[in-house]
Design a protein around this motif. Structure first.
Motif, PDB file in Angstrom:
ATOM      1  N   THR A  20      -3.398   0.510  -3.271  1.00  0.00           N
ATOM      2  CA  THR A  20      -3.269  -0.767  -2.917  1.00  0.00           C
ATOM      3  C   THR A  20      -3.157  -1.774  -3.911  1.00  0.00           C
ATOM      4  O   THR A  20      -3.629  -1.459  -5.025  1.00  0.00           O
ATOM      5  CB  THR A  20      -4.337  -1.092  -1.785  1.00  0.00           C
ATOM      6  N   MET A  21      -2.671  -2.876  -3.611  1.00  0.00           N
ATOM      7  CA  MET A  21      -2.850  -3.967  -4.420  1.00  0.00           C
ATOM      8  C   MET A  21      -3.906  -4.666  -4.352  1.00  0.00           C
ATOM      9  O   MET A  21      -4.251  -5.861  -4.944  1.00  0.00           O
ATOM     10  CB  MET A  21      -1.445  -4.975  -4.403  1.00  0.00           C
ATOM     11  N   GLN A  22      -4.966  -4.397  -3.603  1.00  0.00           N
ATOM     12  CA  GLN A  22      -6.211  -5.098  -3.550  1.00  0.00           C
ATOM     13  C   GLN A  22      -6.941  -5.104  -4.622  1.00  0.00           C
ATOM     14  O   GLN A  22      -7.348  -6.222  -5.021  1.00  0.00           O
ATOM     15  CB  GLN A  22      -7.098  -4.265  -2.322  1.00  0.00           C
ATOM     16  N   THR A  23      -6.920  -3.882  -5.393  1.00  0.00           N
ATOM     17  CA  THR A  23      -7.631  -3.760  -6.553  1.00  0.00           C
ATOM     18  C   THR A  23      -6.797  -4.484  -7.798  1.00  0.00           C
ATOM     19  O   THR A  23      -7.231  -4.652  -8.765  1.00  0.00           O
ATOM     20  CB  THR A  23      -7.633  -2.167  -7.148  1.00  0.00           C
ATOM     21  N   PHE A  24      -5.774  -5.216  -7.460  1.00  0.00           N
ATOM     22  CA  PHE A  24      -5.109  -6.188  -8.462  1.00  0.00           C
ATOM     23  C   PHE A  24      -5.319  -7.580  -7.968  1.00  0.00           C
ATOM     24  O   PHE A  24      -5.724  -8.275  -8.775  1.00  0.00           O
ATOM     25  CB  PHE A  24      -3.497  -5.975  -8.423  1.00  0.00           C
TER      26      PHE A  24
ATOM     27  N   SER B 173       0.711  -1.217   0.181  1.00  0.00           N
ATOM     28  CA  SER B 173      -0.073   0.121  -0.122  1.00  0.00           C
ATOM     29  C   SER B 173       0.777   1.123   0.206  1.00  0.00           C
ATOM     30  O   SER B 173       1.840   1.302   0.828  1.00  0.00           O
ATOM     31  CB  SER B 173      -0.891  -0.047   1.312  1.00  0.00           C
ATOM     32  N   ILE B 174       0.628   2.243  -0.659  1.00  0.00           N
ATOM     33  CA  ILE B 174       1.261   3.485  -0.796  1.00  0.00           C
ATOM     34  C   ILE B 174       0.227   4.450  -0.435  1.00  0.00           C
ATOM     35  O   ILE B 174      -0.896   4.899  -0.984  1.00  0.00           O
ATOM     36  CB  ILE B 174       1.476   3.751  -2.224  1.00  0.00           C
ATOM     37  N   PRO B 175       0.514   5.314   0.781  1.00  0.00           N
ATOM     38  CA  PRO B 175      -0.403   6.360   1.132  1.00  0.00           C
ATOM     39  C   PRO B 175      -0.599   7.327   0.423  1.00  0.00           C
ATOM     40  O   PRO B 175       0.465   7.789  -0.418  1.00  0.00           O
ATOM     41  CB  PRO B 175       0.295   6.668   2.440  1.00  0.00           C
ATOM     42  N   MET B 176      -1.828   8.112   0.031  1.00  0.00           N
ATOM     43  CA  MET B 176      -1.996   8.913  -0.981  1.00  0.00           C
ATOM     44  C   MET B 176      -2.777  10.188  -0.177  1.00  0.00           C
ATOM     45  O   MET B 176      -3.310   9.945   0.949  1.00  0.00           O
ATOM     46  CB  MET B 176      -2.923   8.565  -2.078  1.00  0.00           C
ATOM     47  N   PRO B 177      -2.638  11.254  -0.874  1.00  0.00           N
ATOM     48  CA  PRO B 177      -3.446  12.398  -0.231  1.00  0.00           C
ATOM     49  C   PRO B 177      -5.149  12.196  -0.013  1.00  0.00           C
ATOM     50  O   PRO B 177      -5.379  11.194  -0.853  1.00  0.00           O
ATOM     51  CB  PRO B 177      -3.311  13.554  -1.122  1.00  0.00           C
TER      52      PRO B 177
END
Length: 178
Positions: A36-40, A26-30
């Motif tokens: 996240t890789m959930q959607t992959f 997961s990469i935090p975003m504004p």
């Protein structure tokens, strides 16, 4: 009725564990909506297992997180995550999985990719509307926070699900007996 064979239960359990592991990338975003890789992994699992087993994986994943196990991105879990601004994305995972399972049944490349895109769009729509509702923000703000920055990676993930899925489908996970 929910009649599942031992092999199906084993596959569902294994792929639920894989979903939990991949969700931690997961990469935090504004605006609090992480990349996240959930959607992959959700569409890839359903692409490999089919709409029934793939949807079960996403539902079990959601239930595990809902009861408080730290399975969601960033090792989080609980009702507060579902009721938070990003909960709509999680709630849409069964829809995304079902569409990806349909994609795996299609013969033409255009049909397969179309169903993968439909799943991604449903994920974004549910997530965006839910974000707007939970944050009392406009749909434009929700679109800007939840969809716009993620379009390039969504395209990459759809292409990866297609190519990786087609390669892995040759392993025929459904023929594996427990």
């Amino acid at each position: 009725m929910f009649r599942l064979s031992t092999a199906q239960i084993s596959r569902i359990g294994l792929f639920t564990a894989l979903t939990i592991i991949m969700s931690q990338i997961s990469i935090p975003m504004p605006y609090g909506v992480p990349m996240t890789m959930q959607t992959f992994i959700i569409p890839l699992v359903a692409f490999l297992l089919g709409k029934k087993e793939g949807t079960y994986v996403s539902i079990i994943y959601m239930i595990l997180g809902l009861v408080g196990l730290p399975v969601f991105a960033g090792f989080t879990g609980g009702l507060s995550i579902i009721l938070g601004p990003t909960g709509g994305f999680i709630l849409s995972f069964p829809l995304m999985a079902y569409c990806s399972g349909i994609a795996s049944e299609k013969e033409s490349k255009i049909s397969v990719i179309s169903w993968l895109v439909i799943g991604a769009i449903l994920n974004y729509l549910v997530g965006m509307f839910y974000f707007s509702l939970m944050t009392s923000s406009s749909l434009m703000v929700a679109f800007t926070a939840c969809v716009l920055p993620f379009i390039p990676t969504a395209i990459i993930k759809i292409v990866l699900v297609y190519f990786v899925g087609e390669k892995l489908k040759k392993l025929n996970f459904k023929k594996i007996k427990a």
